[in-house]
Design an enzyme around this catalytic site. Structure first.
Site, PDB file in Angstrom:
ATOM      1  N   ASN A  25      10.080  -9.360 -12.849  1.00 45.61           N
ATOM      2  CA  ASN A  25      10.203  -9.377 -11.378  1.00 45.61           C
ATOM      3  C   ASN A  25       9.923 -10.772 -10.851  1.00 45.61           C
ATOM      4  O   ASN A  25      10.700 -11.337 -10.080  1.00 45.61           O
ATOM      5  CB  ASN A  25       9.198  -8.411 -10.725  1.00 45.61           C
ATOM      6  CG  ASN A  25       9.326  -7.007 -11.249  1.00 45.61           C
ATOM      7  OD1 ASN A  25      10.334  -6.661 -11.845  1.00 45.61           O
ATOM      8  ND2 ASN A  25       8.311  -6.193 -11.032  1.00 45.61           N
ATOM      9  N   ASP A  26       8.787 -11.319 -11.283  1.00 42.90           N
ATOM     10  CA  ASP A  26       8.449 -12.655 -10.808  1.00 42.90           C
ATOM     11  C   ASP A  26       9.257 -13.720 -11.539  1.00 42.90           C
ATOM     12  O   ASP A  26       9.668 -14.707 -10.935  1.00 42.90           O
ATOM     13  CB  ASP A  26       6.948 -12.914 -10.978  1.00 42.90           C
ATOM     14  CG  ASP A  26       6.173 -12.338  -9.808  1.00 42.90           C
ATOM     15  OD1 ASP A  26       6.597 -12.571  -8.665  1.00 42.90           O
ATOM     16  OD2 ASP A  26       5.174 -11.640 -10.028  1.00 42.90           O
ATOM     17  N   CYS A  28       7.548  -5.748 -18.891  1.00 44.52           N
ATOM     18  CA  CYS A  28       6.973  -4.746 -17.987  1.00 44.52           C
ATOM     19  C   CYS A  28       7.527  -4.856 -16.561  1.00 44.52           C
ATOM     20  O   CYS A  28       7.044  -4.186 -15.662  1.00 44.52           O
ATOM     21  CB  CYS A  28       5.453  -4.832 -17.980  1.00 44.52           C
ATOM     22  SG  CYS A  28       4.855  -6.412 -17.393  1.00 44.52           S
ATOM     23  N   GLU A  39       5.640 -14.934 -16.206  1.00 41.76           N
ATOM     24  CA  GLU A  39       6.189 -14.789 -14.867  1.00 41.76           C
ATOM     25  C   GLU A  39       6.607 -16.144 -14.315  1.00 41.76           C
ATOM     26  O   GLU A  39       7.557 -16.262 -13.561  1.00 41.76           O
ATOM     27  CB  GLU A  39       5.135 -14.180 -13.934  1.00 41.76           C
ATOM     28  CG  GLU A  39       4.760 -12.771 -14.321  1.00 41.76           C
ATOM     29  CD  GLU A  39       3.549 -12.270 -13.569  1.00 41.76           C
ATOM     30  OE1 GLU A  39       3.676 -11.310 -12.807  1.00 41.76           O
ATOM     31  OE2 GLU A  39       2.460 -12.849 -13.761  1.00 41.76           O
ATOM     32  N   ARG A  56      11.581 -12.097  -3.943  1.00 37.60           N
ATOM     33  CA  ARG A  56      11.935 -10.738  -4.374  1.00 37.60           C
ATOM     34  C   ARG A  56      11.814  -9.699  -3.265  1.00 37.60           C
ATOM     35  O   ARG A  56      12.281  -8.585  -3.406  1.00 37.60           O
ATOM     36  CB  ARG A  56      11.073 -10.330  -5.577  1.00 37.60           C
ATOM     37  CG  ARG A  56       9.596 -10.202  -5.268  1.00 37.60           C
ATOM     38  CD  ARG A  56       8.771 -10.161  -6.538  1.00 37.60           C
ATOM     39  NE  ARG A  56       8.161  -8.862  -6.740  1.00 37.60           N
ATOM     40  CZ  ARG A  56       7.232  -8.623  -7.655  1.00 37.60           C
ATOM     41  NH1 ARG A  56       6.834  -9.572  -8.471  1.00 37.60           N
ATOM     42  NH2 ARG A  56       6.723  -7.429  -7.782  1.00 37.60           N
ATOM     43  N   HIS A 101       0.788  -1.211   0.000  1.00 34.62           N
ATOM     44  CA  HIS A 101       0.000   0.000   0.000  1.00 34.62           C
ATOM     45  C   HIS A 101       0.832   1.279   0.000  1.00 34.62           C
ATOM     46  O   HIS A 101       0.687   2.162  -0.820  1.00 34.62           O
ATOM     47  CB  HIS A 101      -0.714  -0.011   1.367  1.00 34.62           C
ATOM     48  CG  HIS A 101      -2.154   0.165   1.293  1.00 34.62           C
ATOM     49  ND1 HIS A 101      -3.027  -0.774   1.710  1.00 34.62           N
ATOM     50  CD2 HIS A 101      -2.868   1.206   0.864  1.00 34.62           C
ATOM     51  CE1 HIS A 101      -4.240  -0.331   1.557  1.00 34.62           C
ATOM     52  NE2 HIS A 101      -4.173   0.863   1.036  1.00 34.62           N
TER      53      HIS A 101
END
Ligand code: PEP
Ligand code: MG
Length: 750
Positions: A625-626, A673, A602, A636, A361
């Site tokens: 990222n994944d 991305c 991913e 990560r 968040h």
């Protein structure tokens, strides 16, 4: 007989009750001395200057505490720290490394056992026991001390460092706190420590002062909460629809007869108003939590938030606005949306939170507002930093306090440089991202909040390559309805039309938790994530897709993307659901059409599935990222293994190379991305592989465009080939950095 594990556990349990760091270290040396029946137990802790400071002792002269210091390699203790190895010797004074520190009175002790305390590969300090007689310590004693040191390094690191700091009268040493990069940027400003980040569980329970009195208190608090909700909140300027609907939910819950009945029953047990509130809420929460329907289950979290809101009205100090005279960096255990609403936007310049991950968040909001954030600092006490100037370095995930003038100047220079670079690059907005040898690259942006839309457009994004649709769900306190979602998605699609917008369906699970729908799993990253979750809650996915299709009616620039796909049948089921949504909406009279559908790569399994998926997908987007995390089996968000997480790892590069080649063979458009698209060194390699579409945060977009406009594809291909010969990632980065230097792009070197 000494049982190392049980004794260590008992000491650590006792230590966990102590909050003062000075008392904590005293307790530890005292308990160890008693357990081992030795003459001396001492603790040396490494300070920020890299010296080992005698921080607590029982047996050596007390006035040596804080005074006796040595550098690694110096004396027996320094040698242990440097070699990260235990020293168990019977004649300490005759050891070649022995140094005599007069102030300690150490000469009387011959038997010496010292073990290093190591955390994440770094020496935090040394734990020492000594006896007068000349003897080696037993294996059992050694095992105990090693166990103690390991546990202390793991669980008490923050407190130990604090205990090693000199007191206020000496010059403040520089403090560094390592966290997770939440949002990029550097900021220097005073810390404003929020003290009100309480949870419902924290509400203290006590007896009341008479049923009538307590009933009045709670009635007043309920009325004030009602007024507050009626008045609405002054918001961030964006996403206020979301907030309005949230307030509506609170208002309904607040007047629910079941809740008021539960509170009344608790009041009659003669407890305080806040206790009755807490217990009454807990009863209602249990009812909602037991429900099957996820929408209703999610109401439990609303009740928790509401309980705190009402409680604040019984304690005025908790509802006050945050009104500093100058811009501040908000610091707290968690910084949440309520803090953002209580401070003027121009007074908020940075965020530091003990909890949270890169996609929490807090990080999401900070990114949207373009202010640096460091999150997930862990178990540190930052309360003493209130009003102290701190430096937030969102690029490295670091917070620095009491920075000496030279360090401060260095950070100031970096902020000036960054501002100048951004200003310099603003002229690139209308220029194409094209290499020197005329290869055109598409630069899209990643986004998720309405407040985050404009920066992408202002920096010349050619579309949205990744709209993280879970973000509106995360900043909300309940599942948004279909109508709310239509409004949100329409805002995004309209702002970018006719440019394409790739909307990813809800990707929760793993590190992305919805506050109102907690998922507890042993291995969340291998569990109920992304498409796995939404296919199990078809109604949530159906609502979302319907909302996206309706929002797209006017603009026709939507593309759908599936997160965390790992199986062919998931794709089939997704298509069936989109077809069903289209059919339903047409039947209801909406002129919708099926948009292009793509998938994120991913999960490594997809690398081998592409030929089977080819006919039913329109594009793929690499979620590096994944993909990196799953290829390397490195979480990560885990700071302990952060140094093992690298998208320049040879296996990652090889996998990507194969993937891009396969996409070319299958005539399948491919883009990226993940964060890799904003790392200049990685971009050079990606262009060498043949990737021509990058999607990245608006903040990084101008720098990457600048880079692309200086590159030759031929050089990128050559560098990619040379990458195979690099022994380490550092060597590879060095190789590409040399190339950037040759091009005069020093500002892009990481
Ligand atoms: C990714 O995994 O690379 C990605 C872009 O998705 P997220 O970071 O939202 O998981
Ligand atoms: Mg991902």
């Amino acid at each position: 007989m000494l049982n190392p594990l049980i004794t260590a556990k008992r000491i650590l349990q006792a230590a966990a009750q102590v909050t003062d760091s000075g008392a904590l270290v005293r307790l530890i040396v005292e308990r160890i001395r008693t357990a081992l029946k030795v003459d001396v137990c001492s603790l040396y802790v490494m300070n920020e200057q890299g010296e080992l400071v005698l921080t607590a002792t029982l047996g050596l002269a007390e006035n040596a505490i804080g005074k006796t210091r040595m550098t690694p390699g110096h004396g027996l203790v320094g040698t242990i720290a440097q070699r990260q190895h235990t020293l168990n010797i019977d004649h300490a004074s005759q050891h070649p490394r022995f140094r005599y520190f007069e102030e300690t009175g150490e000469e009387r002790f011959e038997g010496f056992l010292g073990v290093p305390m190591i955390h994440l590969g770094q020496t935090l300090g040394v734990l020492v026991v000594q006896v007068r007689e000349s003897r080696r310590f037993t294996e059992e004693e050694e095992a105990f001390l090693v166990t103690m040191a390991a546990h202390m390094a793991g669980s008490l690191a923050g407190n130990l460092k604090k205990a090693a700091r000199p007191t206020a009268d000496s010059q403040m040493p520089v403090l560094r706190f390592q966290g997770i990069k939440g949002a990029p940027g550097i900021q220097i400003a005073p810390a404003y420590v929020v003290k009100d980040d309480i949870r419902m569980e924290d509400i203290p329970e006590r007896n009341g002062s008479g049923v009538d009195f307590e009933r009045r208190r709670i009635q007043e608090a309920l009325e004030e909460t009602q007024e507050e909700l009626d008045a609405g909140l002054d918001q961030l300027g964006a996403g206020s629809d979301t907030l309005d609907s949230l307030l509506e939910v609170y208002k309904l819950l607040l007047v629910s007869p079941e809740l008021n009945q539960a509170i009344e029953e608790e009041l009659e047990t003669e407890v305080s108003a806040s206790t009755a509130l807490k217990r009454g809420m807990q009863r209602q929460i249990a009812v909602f939590e037991a429900m099957e329907d996820p929408y209703l289950k999610a109401r439990a979290e609303d009740l928790r938030v509401l309980a705190v809101r009402i409680y604040r009205h019984m304690h005025e100090e908790l509802t006050e606005r945050i009104e500093p005279d100058h811009p501040v960096i908000l610091v707290g255990r968690t910084i949440n949306i309520s803090h953002f609403t209580r401070i003027d936007r121009d007074k908020l310049v940075g965020i530091v939170s003990l909890e949270g991950s890169a996609l929490s968040h807090t990080a999401v909001l900070a990114n949207a507002l373009g202010i640096p954030a460091v999150v997930g600092i862990g178990d540190e006490d930052l309360t003493t930093l209130h009003d102290t100037e701190i430096i937030v370095d969102g690029y490295r995930g670091q917070v620095v306090a009491h920075a000496p003038a030279s360090l401060r100047e260095e950070f100031e220079r970096l902020t000036r440089q960054e501002r100048a670079l951004q200003a310099d690059l603003s002229h690139l907005k209308t220029l194409p991202a094209e290499t020197k040898d005329n290869v055109r690259v598409r630069l899209y942006t990643n986004t998720g909040l309405l407040a985050d839309i404009t920066p992408g457009l202002e920096r010349g994004a050619e579309g949205i390559g990744l709209y993280r649709s879970e973000i509106p769900f995360m900043v909300h306190n309940t599942f948004p309805t279909e109508e709310e979602q239509v409004r949100i998605y329409r805002g995004v699609l309209t702002a970018y039309a006719p440019k394409p917008v790739v909307m990813r369906t809800l990707d929760i699970g793993g590190d992305k938790a919805l506050p109102y729908f907690p998922i507890k799993e042993e291995n969340p990253f291998l569990g109920w994530r992304g498409i796995r979750f939404t296919l199990d809650y078809r109604n949530i996915l159906l609502d979302q897709i319907r909302a996206m299709l309706i929002a797209n009616i006017e603009t026709q620039n939507l593309q759908l993307m599936i997160p965390m796909l790992s199986r062919e049948d998931e794709l089939e089921r997704f298509h069936a659901l989109v077809d069903e949504a289209v059919a339903q909406l047409k039947e209801e009279g909406h002129p919708v059409s099926k948009p292009p559908v793509g998938i994120m790569v991913e999960v490594p399994a997809v690398l081998w599935l592409l030929p089977r998926l080819r006919d039913t997908i329109d594009f793929v987007s690499i979620g590096s990222n994944d993909l990196t995390q799953y290829l390397l089996a490195v979480d990560r968000n885990n700071p302990r293994v952060a140094k093992l997480y690298s998208h320049l790892h040879p296996a990652v590069l090889e996998a990507l190379r194969g993937l891009v080649r396969e996409c070319r063979r299958l005539n399948l458009p491919v883009s990226i991305c993940g964060e890799m698209a904003s790392d200049p060194a990685a971009v050079v390699l990606l262009l060498g592989m043949g990737v021509r579409t990058l999607s990245l945060s608006a903040f990084h977009l101008p720098r990457i465009k600048w880079l692309i406009r200086y590159l030759h594809i031929g050089d990128c291909i050559a560098l990619l080939d040379q990458a195979r010969d690099c022994a380490t990632e550092a060597e590879l980065r060095g190789l590409i950095n040399n190339h950037l230097r040759d091009l005069g792009l020093n500002a892009l070197i990481q």
